[in-house]
Design a protein around this motif. Structure first.
Motif, PDB file in Angstrom:
ATOM      1  N   PHE A 211       0.898  -1.117   0.105  1.00 19.34           N
ATOM      2  CA  PHE A 211       0.169  -0.185  -0.074  1.00 19.34           C
ATOM      3  C   PHE A 211       0.718   1.435   0.118  1.00 19.34           C
ATOM      4  O   PHE A 211       2.127   1.140   0.352  1.00 19.34           O
ATOM      5  CB  PHE A 211      -1.035   0.010   1.334  1.00 19.34           C
ATOM      6  CG  PHE A 211      -1.925  -1.167   1.606  1.00 19.34           C
ATOM      7  CD1 PHE A 211      -2.953  -1.245   0.607  1.00 19.34           C
ATOM      8  CD2 PHE A 211      -1.304  -2.460   2.086  1.00 19.34           C
ATOM      9  CE1 PHE A 211      -4.040  -2.465   0.766  1.00 19.34           C
ATOM     10  CE2 PHE A 211      -2.335  -3.440   1.846  1.00 19.34           C
ATOM     11  CZ  PHE A 211      -3.570  -3.576   1.543  1.00 19.34           C
ATOM     12  N   GLU A 212       0.232   2.161  -0.573  1.00 18.19           N
ATOM     13  CA  GLU A 212       1.076   3.681  -0.483  1.00 18.19           C
ATOM     14  C   GLU A 212       0.189   4.652   0.436  1.00 18.19           C
ATOM     15  O   GLU A 212      -0.912   4.750   0.288  1.00 18.19           O
ATOM     16  CB  GLU A 212       0.990   4.083  -1.761  1.00 18.19           C
ATOM     17  CG  GLU A 212       2.071   5.380  -1.874  1.00 18.19           C
ATOM     18  CD  GLU A 212       2.101   5.667  -3.556  1.00 18.19           C
ATOM     19  OE1 GLU A 212       3.278   5.870  -3.826  1.00 18.19           O
ATOM     20  OE2 GLU A 212       1.118   5.915  -4.352  1.00 18.19           O
ATOM     21  N   ALA A 213       0.766   5.219   1.225  1.00 20.69           N
ATOM     22  CA  ALA A 213       0.344   6.165   2.337  1.00 20.69           C
ATOM     23  C   ALA A 213       0.952   7.660   2.061  1.00 20.69           C
ATOM     24  O   ALA A 213       2.230   7.733   1.658  1.00 20.69           O
ATOM     25  CB  ALA A 213       0.314   5.532   3.621  1.00 20.69           C
ATOM     26  N   ASN A 214       0.209   8.670   2.304  1.00 21.18           N
ATOM     27  CA  ASN A 214       0.676  10.000   2.210  1.00 21.18           C
ATOM     28  C   ASN A 214      -0.038  10.733   3.423  1.00 21.18           C
ATOM     29  O   ASN A 214      -1.107  10.968   3.473  1.00 21.18           O
ATOM     30  CB  ASN A 214       0.318  10.772   0.972  1.00 21.18           C
ATOM     31  CG  ASN A 214       1.226  11.965   0.668  1.00 21.18           C
ATOM     32  OD1 ASN A 214       0.741  12.925   1.464  1.00 21.18           O
ATOM     33  ND2 ASN A 214       1.365  12.222  -0.224  1.00 21.18           N
ATOM     34  N   SER A 215       0.911  11.319   4.252  1.00 19.91           N
ATOM     35  CA  SER A 215       0.442  11.867   5.595  1.00 19.91           C
ATOM     36  C   SER A 215       0.049  13.364   5.190  1.00 19.91           C
ATOM     37  O   SER A 215      -0.938  13.920   5.985  1.00 19.91           O
ATOM     38  CB  SER A 215       1.707  12.118   6.472  1.00 19.91           C
ATOM     39  OG  SER A 215       2.736  12.991   5.809  1.00 19.91           O
ATOM     40  N   HIS A 216       0.025  13.843   4.091  1.00 22.27           N
ATOM     41  CA  HIS A 216      -0.135  15.258   3.662  1.00 22.27           C
ATOM     42  C   HIS A 216      -1.880  15.278   3.378  1.00 22.27           C
ATOM     43  O   HIS A 216      -2.506  15.826   3.983  1.00 22.27           O
ATOM     44  CB  HIS A 216       0.424  15.924   2.500  1.00 22.27           C
ATOM     45  CG  HIS A 216       2.046  16.036   2.940  1.00 22.27           C
ATOM     46  ND1 HIS A 216       2.443  16.928   3.920  1.00 22.27           N
ATOM     47  CD2 HIS A 216       3.131  15.686   2.467  1.00 22.27           C
ATOM     48  CE1 HIS A 216       3.659  16.863   4.147  1.00 22.27           C
ATOM     49  NE2 HIS A 216       4.185  16.110   3.245  1.00 22.27           N
ATOM     50  N   GLY A 217      -2.125  14.488   2.216  1.00 24.87           N
ATOM     51  CA  GLY A 217      -3.490  14.491   1.854  1.00 24.87           C
ATOM     52  C   GLY A 217      -4.328  13.489   2.432  1.00 24.87           C
ATOM     53  O   GLY A 217      -5.457  13.471   2.438  1.00 24.87           O
ATOM     54  N   GLY A 218      -3.645  12.755   3.249  1.00 27.18           N
ATOM     55  CA  GLY A 218      -4.432  11.352   3.932  1.00 27.18           C
ATOM     56  C   GLY A 218      -4.819  10.236   2.854  1.00 27.18           C
ATOM     57  O   GLY A 218      -5.580   9.411   3.297  1.00 27.18           O
ATOM     58  N   GLU A 219      -3.838  10.311   1.583  1.00 31.02           N
ATOM     59  CA  GLU A 219      -4.211   9.265   0.752  1.00 31.02           C
ATOM     60  C   GLU A 219      -3.901   7.873   1.064  1.00 31.02           C
ATOM     61  O   GLU A 219      -2.882   7.954   1.800  1.00 31.02           O
ATOM     62  CB  GLU A 219      -3.628   9.700  -0.683  1.00 31.02           C
ATOM     63  CG  GLU A 219      -4.274  10.846  -1.289  1.00 31.02           C
ATOM     64  CD  GLU A 219      -3.444  12.167  -0.856  1.00 31.02           C
ATOM     65  OE1 GLU A 219      -2.837  12.054  -0.259  1.00 31.02           O
ATOM     66  OE2 GLU A 219      -3.715  13.030  -1.576  1.00 31.02           O
ATOM     67  N   TRP A 220      -4.677   6.866   0.823  1.00 29.11           N
ATOM     68  CA  TRP A 220      -4.206   5.596   1.096  1.00 29.11           C
ATOM     69  C   TRP A 220      -4.405   4.724  -0.227  1.00 29.11           C
ATOM     70  O   TRP A 220      -5.841   4.690  -0.637  1.00 29.11           O
ATOM     71  CB  TRP A 220      -5.028   5.000   2.198  1.00 29.11           C
ATOM     72  CG  TRP A 220      -4.704   3.679   2.565  1.00 29.11           C
ATOM     73  CD1 TRP A 220      -5.747   2.580   2.195  1.00 29.11           C
ATOM     74  CD2 TRP A 220      -3.689   2.898   3.368  1.00 29.11           C
ATOM     75  NE1 TRP A 220      -5.188   1.328   2.643  1.00 29.11           N
ATOM     76  CE2 TRP A 220      -4.094   1.607   3.555  1.00 29.11           C
ATOM     77  CE3 TRP A 220      -2.532   3.625   3.954  1.00 29.11           C
ATOM     78  CZ2 TRP A 220      -3.192   0.670   4.190  1.00 29.11           C
ATOM     79  CZ3 TRP A 220      -1.831   2.735   4.618  1.00 29.11           C
ATOM     80  CH2 TRP A 220      -1.842   1.192   4.632  1.00 29.11           C
ATOM     81  N   THR A 221      -3.624   4.053  -0.774  1.00 31.64           N
ATOM     82  CA  THR A 221      -3.715   3.218  -2.006  1.00 31.64           C
ATOM     83  C   THR A 221      -3.281   1.934  -2.023  1.00 31.64           C
ATOM     84  O   THR A 221      -2.062   1.845  -1.575  1.00 31.64           O
ATOM     85  CB  THR A 221      -3.143   4.193  -3.262  1.00 31.64           C
ATOM     86  OG1 THR A 221      -3.536   5.716  -3.208  1.00 31.64           O
ATOM     87  CG2 THR A 221      -3.373   3.601  -4.616  1.00 31.64           C
ATOM     88  N   ARG A 222      -4.210   0.996  -2.546  1.00 31.80           N
ATOM     89  CA  ARG A 222      -3.378  -0.357  -3.014  1.00 31.80           C
ATOM     90  C   ARG A 222      -2.525  -0.316  -4.071  1.00 31.80           C
ATOM     91  O   ARG A 222      -2.949   0.080  -5.016  1.00 31.80           O
ATOM     92  CB  ARG A 222      -4.531  -1.294  -2.915  1.00 31.80           C
ATOM     93  CG  ARG A 222      -4.025  -2.600  -2.881  1.00 31.80           C
ATOM     94  CD  ARG A 222      -5.272  -3.728  -3.314  1.00 31.80           C
ATOM     95  NE  ARG A 222      -5.842  -3.963  -2.148  1.00 31.80           N
ATOM     96  CZ  ARG A 222      -5.678  -4.646  -1.101  1.00 31.80           C
ATOM     97  NH1 ARG A 222      -4.438  -5.593  -1.474  1.00 31.80           N
ATOM     98  NH2 ARG A 222      -6.249  -5.194   0.017  1.00 31.80           N
TER      99      ARG A 222
END
Length: 277
Positions: free
Chosen positions: A143-154
């Protein structure tokens, strides 16, 4: 999420690992979260823990807006317990049932618990949840996470993989993107006891390949609150599963099924045919 969804009340349950995880969550508020390390004896404790958590919080079944169940992958016998209980309660209480990946819940929970540690990096972080599957294998995904926009992607689907081969695959994936699209770090999270050497090997291979990425080892035990959070997202999207046809994600055949296939194949090779004796 809309205001009604944020306030939705969800009972979450997962028995795919050695930890029985159960939580009662109302929107962003965790009313109670229980982890019971019962040596995988989940069949004895699951129903009583569900009853206890509802009673402790003063919640009646009719007040629930949904039931979120971790559907695996994981322990073959273990994950069937949560699925069976969830299906039964969904049918008896007439509540929506939503299944979530136990691996995704493991990774998402680890990220939510430690996202502040990622700092203010511009790039995202790759989250690699692992559960031991014996013989050098792990249940895993990416998974990919981004703390800025809160995105969470498989980035990859759940599966059972040799940890050694999975490390090589991750390195090859890192070698493909342009530098600006590389993650700032890779987190290996979950059941690390038997796989720390391969996590260290990933760091070594990255260094040898000139890929400036930190590989972080983050032990983490699956929590019911992360199952609930992912369940709430599915409910918010208007999704639910059929309680009658809902099944765990086994990812592989059971040992008995493997032996049956081997025996059938051998009989076919011997020209015997017919039903196995």
């Amino acid at each position: 999420m809309s205001e009604p969804t944020r306030q939705s009340l969800v009972l979450a349950l997962d028995t795919s690992t050695a930890s029985l995880a159960c939580a009662l969550v109302r929107g962003d508020e965790v009313l109670q979260d229980i982890q019971s390390l019962a040596e995988r004896n989940h069949s004895v404790h699951t129903v009583s823990i569900v009853q206890s958590i509802l009673a402790d919080c003063g919640v009646k079944p009719e007040e629930l807006d949904g039931i979120a169940i971790g559907r695996g992958p994981g322990s073959y016998t273990g994950m069937r317990i949560a699925v069976s209980v969830g299906k039964t309660l969904s049918w008896v209480w007439n509540k929506p049932l939503v299944g979530v990946s136990s691996l995704e819940a493991l990774g998402y929970g680890a990220w939510q618990s430690h996202a502040a540690d990622a700092g203010n990096s511009v790039n995202s972080v790759w989250i690699v949840p692992i559960m031991d599957a014996r013989r050098g294998q792990v249940y895993t995904a990416l998974f990919e996470a981004n703390s800025h926009g809160g995105e969470w992607t498989r980035l990859s689907k759940d599966g059972i993989r040799l940890m050694h081969d999975w490390v090589d695959k991750l390195v090859s994936k890192l070698a493909a993107p342009s530098p600006e699209s590389l993650p700032s770090a890779i987190w290996i999270v979950g059941e690390l006891e038997l796989h720390e050497a391969q996590a260290d090997r990933l760091q070594q291979l990255c260094s040898e390949s000139g890929i400036a990425i930190e590989v972080r080892k983050q032990p983490y035990i699956l929590e019911g609150r992360s199952v609930a959070a992912l369940g709430l997202k599915r409910l918010a999207a208007g999704e639910q599963d059929d309680a009658h046809t809902f099944i765990p994600n086994y990812t592989q055949l059971t040992e008995a099924e493997v032996k049956l296939q081997e025996r059938t194949a051998q009989q076919a090779a011997d020209g015997k045919g017919g039903e196995p004796k």
